[in-house]
Design an enzyme around this catalytic site. Structure first.
Site, PDB file in Angstrom:
ATOM      1  N   HIS A 101       8.703  16.684  10.155  1.00  0.00           N
ATOM      2  CA  HIS A 101       9.321  16.071  11.328  1.00  0.00           C
ATOM      3  C   HIS A 101      10.629  16.730  11.748  1.00  0.00           C
ATOM      4  CE1 HIS A 101       6.176  13.254  11.323  1.00  0.00           C
ATOM      5  NE2 HIS A 101       6.689  12.328  10.529  1.00  0.00           N
ATOM      6  N   HIS A 107       7.250   8.021  16.494  1.00  0.00           N
ATOM      7  CA  HIS A 107       6.898   7.571  15.140  1.00  0.00           C
ATOM      8  C   HIS A 107       7.124   6.067  14.986  1.00  0.00           C
ATOM      9  CE1 HIS A 107       6.339   7.710  10.824  1.00  0.00           C
ATOM     10  NE2 HIS A 107       6.111   9.020  10.883  1.00  0.00           N
ATOM     11  N   GLU A 149       0.347   8.672  15.700  1.00  0.00           N
ATOM     12  CA  GLU A 149       1.203   9.704  16.280  1.00  0.00           C
ATOM     13  C   GLU A 149       0.354  10.723  17.041  1.00  0.00           C
ATOM     14  OE1 GLU A 149       3.693  11.096  12.848  1.00  0.00           O
ATOM     15  OE2 GLU A 149       2.649   9.383  11.944  1.00  0.00           O
TER      16      GLU A 149
END
Length: 388
Positions: free
Chosen positions: A141, A215, A353
């Site tokens: 991420h 997220h 996601e």
């Protein structure tokens, strides 16, 4: 997906499938409208360097969204159930310090690269770039200081029955090891039809890789209500990307048929994660990318439906992206306390996601995530809420 340790799951609920609202196309307008209340703003907290973080509240129809300028975080998302009673269906914290110190990406706007990159390295145009390693041997991420841990500029708008926020920031060349100065614009829109729409655009002055996503941890029964294992998922994907022991894709596009990953017909999340399978063991549940049947599209196409049988809440998702990461809250371990004052345990939420595939910069057979000067990155995902 996160990077903590997990505990055992709890009992799965029985249920039936449901449907939801259709998605409307079109971008939000910036002119004034009498429909939809104007977004409100309040101080949420102050960072150690004195920077103020604000919370914006959007309300439209029976839906209310609370967004932080810190990380573009969705702190709360309230939607009605079959009786018209609203509840917050997203996990989060009540104060800024928890988001800064220990958030497992709760509600965060993820970048530069959503999901994992093997070894925290990729090579582009003959140059190898090293990224922060923050998930075992891999980068996750965008590293430990990704877009979810940056302060965004926020501008509200109303128009055509919609209300929303425009979030912008420029990620400088070399930030978290990524090349290129990247100008990013993300629009959150609440429509009068019960939709939360996210539109992403970005440009760069140097070739780079980019994979933006949101997220949000969902529990349609309500934040703090306990296990989400009884939620039913229908997912329009006949294939998924298996992973190795560090959750990096092997490169295979494997069929979901006769595996726990088959959600082509609606079934309970808990049923799937309790099915013995090597891939389930790697992630302590589902933490895998699905190859959406529709592929990459210019306009949002249907991806999935998730239903909470108890409340009747339904969420359909439409996206332009070719992939969908399904994460079943495997690493929530009872150490985090949410906005309700209740602790979060394994399986208390799930993430969906929309994305390009994990580790695409190192996987030539995957859809490309390269963005070059003169091109514009565009991505849209819509969450359409209803109740039965």
């Amino acid at each position: 997906m996160t990077f903590s340790t997990g505990t055992s799951r709890r009992t799965v609920l029985a249920a039936t499938a449901a449907a939801g609202l259709a998605v409307a196309a079109g971008a939000p307008a910036a002119h004034a409208s009498a429909t939809g209340r104007a977004p409100s703003k309040e101080l949420f907290g102050t960072l150690a360097d004195g920077t103020e973080v604000h919370r914006w509240t959007l309300a439209n129809g029976g839906t209310r969204l609370k967004v932080l300028s810190w990380g573009g975080v969705v702190q709360s998302l309230e939607v009605p159930d079959r009786r018209g009673r609203t509840a917050n269906v997203s996990l989060g914290f009540g104060g800024l310090p928890d988001y800064v110190a220990k958030s497992p990406y709760f509600g965060g706007l993820i970048g530069r690269y959503g999901n994992r990159i093997a070894g925290g390295r990729f090579t582009l145009d003959g140059v190898t770039h090293q990224l922060p390693v923050n998930d075992g041997p891999n980068s996750l991420h965008g590293g430990d200081q990704g877009f979810d841990k940056r302060v965004w500029d926020v501008r509200p708008f109303t128009g055509r029955g919609d209300v929303g926020l425009v979030l912008t920031r420029t990620s400088p060349d070399g930030e978290a090891g990524y090349p290129g100065s990247l100008a990013v614009r993300v629009v959150y829109t609440l429509t009068s039809r019960g939709e939360w729409r996210v539109d992403y655009t970005a440009t760069t002055d140097r070739a780079t890789v980019l994979n933006l996503t949101s997220h949000t941890y969902f529990n349609l029964a309500g934040e703090g209500s306990g296990s989400a294992d009884g939620h039913l998922l229908e997912l329009a994907a006949a294939r998924y990307t298996p992973v190795d022991a560090t959750l990096i894709p092997t490169g295979e596009l494997a069929p979901v048929a006769r595996t726990p990953f088959d959600f082509r017909r609606s079934r309970a999340l808990g049923e799937a994660v309790r099915t013995p399978h090597e891939q389930i063991g790697y992630g302590q549940g589902i933490d895998h990318n699905y190859v959406l049947d529709k592929g990459t599209t210019a306009r949002p196409g249907y991806a999935l439906t998730v239903t909470d049988p108890g409340s009747g809440r339904v969420m359909k998702m439409y996206t332009t992206e070719p992939g969908m990461q399904v994460y079943t809250g495997n690493f929530l371990d009872g150490t985090l306390t949410g906005t309700s004052g209740r602790v979060y345990r394994q399986g208390d939420a799930f993430c969906l996601e929309s994305q390009h595939f994990p580790d695409s910069p190192n996987q030539p057979s995957f859809p490309s995530t390269v963005l070059r000067p003169g091109d514009t990155y565009r991505s849209t995902t819509v969450h359409a809420f209803s109740a039965r």
